[in-house]
Enzyme design. Structure first.
Site, short mmCIF file in Angstrom:
data_model
loop_
_atom_site.label_atom_id
_atom_site.label_comp_id
_atom_site.label_asym_id
_atom_site.label_seq_id
_atom_site.Cartn_x
_atom_site.Cartn_y
_atom_site.Cartn_z
CE LYS A 132 36.71 29.88 -0.10
NZ LYS A 132 38.05 30.33 -0.34
CG ASP A 149 37.32 24.13 -4.28
OD1 ASP A 149 37.17 24.31 -3.06
OD2 ASP A 149 38.35 24.40 -4.89
CG MET A 163 37.64 33.01 -11.61
SD MET A 163 38.33 33.01 -9.91
CE MET A 163 40.11 33.05 -10.23
#
Lengths: 242, 242
Positions: B61, B40, B171
């Site tokens: 991502k 990642d 997040m």
């Protein structure tokens, strides 16, 4: 008598769920360097083999003997830092979750002793790995509650049922039946998937799959610590082997 | 064309919050043995140095380039297991929490590929260690919610505020203001302590202490991922240095 500059440093280290190689690299290195290690009853002999050179002191609350009171552990921690350079306080799982860390940090701060915290794998995550059931799932579950019941007199008598998609009850052996009853009475589905994980990550790990209805009806029979994971995210995948 | 016996094994490994020595001993060993590592964007270069021998494939991502779609990652995972013995899928934090593991496990199971999951330190626990604030506290907090907002069209539009003693929003950079507004409107105290942790456990980690009221009023300015921890358990201890 000890001057501040002569005291050691205390490391609160998470041992993880039990398997000796599920401690962090940082935690393992500190164990190898430690002069004194104070450890919980949930810490395994395999893990203690990593600090064979250290003076090992059991402060477990589940041992056969009378359990060490928290105030005694606090005193031991401070005394250890006054006679050794590297003191590791090794706690099962993660030190900052259900670990009474607050009381130990208060004692260290009051005594002016330097410390550092090294996180550990908490059992919920190790159990998700063992059962191959993610705690969150796109479109199904994006909140997870980690909770425990308490029988301590200063805690609320009732176990609140958290309002999250996935519920994980620590030390859920005896209490899980009551939790399941309450969830059913609040409208959770009797069919809700539940995973029970006993002795997570150890060689004697036991995994059972039940429904919320079954959990409410049968007491969980277990000798070791049991983690209870409940929610739609626990539903078995179509091609899953378990 | 590959027979089942000729395919490799996939290890979904939690990298932890960022610091290279906060991976587990098991995870570090697997990185050293890996033939292929799919990682990642949240995985740090320090961590990738542990698997210098492996073919390293970024499937992040958050990278500058167009992000790899989940279906593409799934295909890559299966293809990798068809041409190498040890494939590590290295995911930031823990693989089973906010990690889209379900989709990857489904793909591996459908292709009949053997796999194993190795848990990682989730950011909430690393942030509790960094800030020295336990997530639970005797008599104050015995339930913790880990949650995230979502802007995905298939998710509910509104962020539910979990009913737990300590709330941890992953997040939480952009979304935390909205969460705070909603908490205030539901009667949480404006004075509630909040810790903001950016780039947790890395050399550029930033910790800020605010109140719920302040969180509701000022957007969180941050360049890296931000974890937001809210609750009475976050209140500063009397002798604490931070």
């Amino acid at each position: 008598m000890n001057q501040p500059h002569s005291t050691g440093k205390v490391y609160l280290v998470g041992a993880g769920p039990g398997a000796a190689d599920l401690i962090t690299v940082r935690g393992a290195r500190l164990l190898q360097q430690a002069d004194i290690v104070l450890y919980d009853a949930l810490v395994t002999p395999d893990m203690l083999a990593l600090c064979a050179q250290a003076e090992q002191i059991s402060v477990g609350k589940r041992s056969g003997q009378r359990s060490a009171a928290q105030s005694h552990i606090n005193t031991l921690l401070v005394e250890s830092a006054q006679r050794a350079a590297i003191v590791v306080r090794l706690k099962g799982g993660d030190p900052m979750l259900f670990g009474r860390a607050d009381e130990e940090l208060n004692a260290l701060e009051a005594a002016g002793i330097d410390y550092e915290i090294v996180p550990g794998i908490t059992t919920a995550l190790a159990a998700a790995a063992s059962t191959r059931q993610p705690l969150t799932k796109r479109g199904i579950a994006r909140s997870v509650a980690l909770f425990t019941s308490s029988t301590a007199p200063d805690e609320a008598e009732e176990t609140r049922i958290p309002d999250c998609d996935t519920l994980v009850q620590y030390m859920g052996g005896r209490e899980a039946m009551l939790t399941a009853e309450r969830m059913l009475s609040r409208g959770w589905s009797p069919d809700l998937p539940v995973m029970l994980v006993e002795n997570c990550s150890r060689s004697d790990e036991v995994i059972r799959r039940v429904t919320l209805q079954q959990l409410a009806q049968e007491p969980v029979s277990a000798t070791g610590p049991v983690l209870v994971m409940m929610g739609e995210a626990m539903r078995q995948r179509i091609n899953a082997a378990r």
